[in-house]
Design an enzyme around this catalytic site. Structure first.
Site, PDB file in Angstrom:
ATOM      1  N   GLY A  90       0.960  -1.256  -0.052  1.00 44.27           N
ATOM      2  CA  GLY A  90       0.193   0.005  -0.157  1.00 44.27           C
ATOM      3  C   GLY A  90       0.979   1.239   0.051  1.00 44.27           C
ATOM      4  O   GLY A  90       2.079   1.082   0.374  1.00 44.27           O
ATOM      5  N   GLN A 150       3.146  10.011   1.592  1.00 41.14           N
ATOM      6  CA  GLN A 150       4.379   9.194   1.726  1.00 41.14           C
ATOM      7  C   GLN A 150       5.230   9.478   0.480  1.00 41.14           C
ATOM      8  O   GLN A 150       6.401   9.041   0.443  1.00 41.14           O
ATOM      9  CB  GLN A 150       4.026   7.663   1.468  1.00 41.14           C
ATOM     10  CG  GLN A 150       3.534   7.080   2.844  1.00 41.14           C
ATOM     11  CD  GLN A 150       3.439   5.717   2.865  1.00 41.14           C
ATOM     12  OE1 GLN A 150       2.484   5.163   2.298  1.00 41.14           O
ATOM     13  NE2 GLN A 150       4.520   4.881   3.352  1.00 41.14           N
ATOM     14  N   CYS A 184       6.179  -0.152   7.365  1.00 37.96           N
ATOM     15  CA  CYS A 184       5.592   0.907   6.457  1.00 37.96           C
ATOM     16  C   CYS A 184       7.033   1.560   5.796  1.00 37.96           C
ATOM     17  O   CYS A 184       8.061   1.734   6.389  1.00 37.96           O
ATOM     18  CB  CYS A 184       5.125   2.135   7.556  1.00 37.96           C
ATOM     19  SG  CYS A 184       4.538   3.685   6.533  1.00 37.96           S
ATOM     20  N   LEU A 185       6.804   1.643   4.501  1.00 40.77           N
ATOM     21  CA  LEU A 185       8.112   2.117   3.581  1.00 40.77           C
ATOM     22  C   LEU A 185       8.446   3.481   4.435  1.00 40.77           C
ATOM     23  O   LEU A 185       9.711   3.864   4.040  1.00 40.77           O
ATOM     24  CB  LEU A 185       7.321   2.398   2.147  1.00 40.77           C
ATOM     25  CG  LEU A 185       6.772   1.238   1.601  1.00 40.77           C
ATOM     26  CD1 LEU A 185       6.433   1.484   0.068  1.00 40.77           C
ATOM     27  CD2 LEU A 185       8.075   0.123   1.252  1.00 40.77           C
ATOM     28  N   HIS A 208      -4.379   1.288   7.735  1.00 39.65           N
ATOM     29  CA  HIS A 208      -2.943   1.848   7.627  1.00 39.65           C
ATOM     30  C   HIS A 208      -3.004   2.938   6.763  1.00 39.65           C
ATOM     31  O   HIS A 208      -2.301   4.033   7.141  1.00 39.65           O
ATOM     32  CB  HIS A 208      -2.149   0.354   7.460  1.00 39.65           C
ATOM     33  CG  HIS A 208      -0.757   1.006   7.403  1.00 39.65           C
ATOM     34  ND1 HIS A 208       0.164   0.577   8.278  1.00 39.65           N
ATOM     35  CD2 HIS A 208      -0.142   1.961   6.610  1.00 39.65           C
ATOM     36  CE1 HIS A 208       1.493   1.297   8.098  1.00 39.65           C
ATOM     37  NE2 HIS A 208       1.283   2.073   7.156  1.00 39.65           N
ATOM     38  N   GLU A 209      -3.402   2.712   5.595  1.00 41.52           N
ATOM     39  CA  GLU A 209      -3.305   3.877   4.601  1.00 41.52           C
ATOM     40  C   GLU A 209      -3.901   5.091   4.960  1.00 41.52           C
ATOM     41  O   GLU A 209      -3.728   6.068   4.624  1.00 41.52           O
ATOM     42  CB  GLU A 209      -3.510   3.275   3.166  1.00 41.52           C
ATOM     43  CG  GLU A 209      -2.525   2.225   2.801  1.00 41.52           C
ATOM     44  CD  GLU A 209      -0.978   2.281   3.078  1.00 41.52           C
ATOM     45  OE1 GLU A 209      -0.475   3.571   2.836  1.00 41.52           O
ATOM     46  OE2 GLU A 209      -0.240   1.267   3.110  1.00 41.52           O
ATOM     47  N   HIS A 238      -2.471   7.308   7.455  1.00 40.40           N
ATOM     48  CA  HIS A 238      -1.764   8.118   6.744  1.00 40.40           C
ATOM     49  C   HIS A 238      -2.149   9.428   6.228  1.00 40.40           C
ATOM     50  O   HIS A 238      -1.601  10.564   6.269  1.00 40.40           O
ATOM     51  CB  HIS A 238      -1.041   7.491   5.542  1.00 40.40           C
ATOM     52  CG  HIS A 238       0.142   6.616   5.642  1.00 40.40           C
ATOM     53  ND1 HIS A 238       1.503   7.267   6.334  1.00 40.40           N
ATOM     54  CD2 HIS A 238       0.539   5.313   5.446  1.00 40.40           C
ATOM     55  CE1 HIS A 238       2.287   6.196   6.488  1.00 40.40           C
ATOM     56  NE2 HIS A 238       1.643   5.030   5.953  1.00 40.40           N
TER      57      HIS A 238
HETATM   58 CO    CO Z   1       2.443   3.293   5.892  1.00 43.38          CO
END
Ligand code: CO
Length: 156
Positions: A45, A50, A88-89, A130-131, A134
């Protein structure tokens, strides 16, 4: 490929704004770039903050599809929650357990600006939650327990 914003960064902490026109050139150009970036980084995702844009768009990989989710709103969630590990990236090398609703239903616009509804459970529901976090400036590390560092050298 787009550059991933790494924590700590104020972009990751801002509340993102609704997208007024999903069909605008800016958004239509951004969608394939975000998909490419997510795949290249091996993510499941990716949320627009991000990659440095405080707008309400997320990409979610599900099976072999890349779901483009614009202006998502959770309209239903299960009382039942479950813990599972997340990463998470934007927070490389850190993992931890997060409690999420087992099932959710969202309303959103797809890449064509069409109104859609999606019910998800398990991993897909987790990724979407989760997304969406963000988009509200929330990172999984805010909610996680048993945080652990897996890899110090996460240069990609
Ligand atoms: Co993330």
């Amino acid at each position: 490929m787009l550059k991933i914003v790494i924590h700590p960064n104020s972009i990751l902490r801002k509340k993102s704004e609704k997208i007024k026109d999903p069909l605008s050139l800016d958004i239509q150009k951004l969608i394939p770039e975000m998909i490419k970036t997510m795949i290249a980084k091996d993510g499941v995702g990716l949320a627009a903050p991000q990659i440095g844009k405080n707008i309400r768009m997320i990409i979610v990989r599900y099976k072999d599809n890349n779901l483009v989710i614009i202006n998502p709103k959770i309209i239903k969630k299960s009382l039942l929650k479950e813990w599972d590990e997340e990463g998470c990236l934007s927070v490389p090398g850190i993992f931890g357990d997060v409690k999420r609703c087992k099932k959710i239903t969202i309303k959103y616009l797809d890449e064509l600006g069409k109104e859609k509804k999606l019910s998800a459970e398990g991993l897909l529901a987790r990724i979407i939650q989760h997304e969406i976090d963000h988009l509200d400036g929330i990172l999984f590390i805010d909610k996680a327990k048993n945080l652990k560092i897996i890899n110090f050298n996460n240069e990609q």
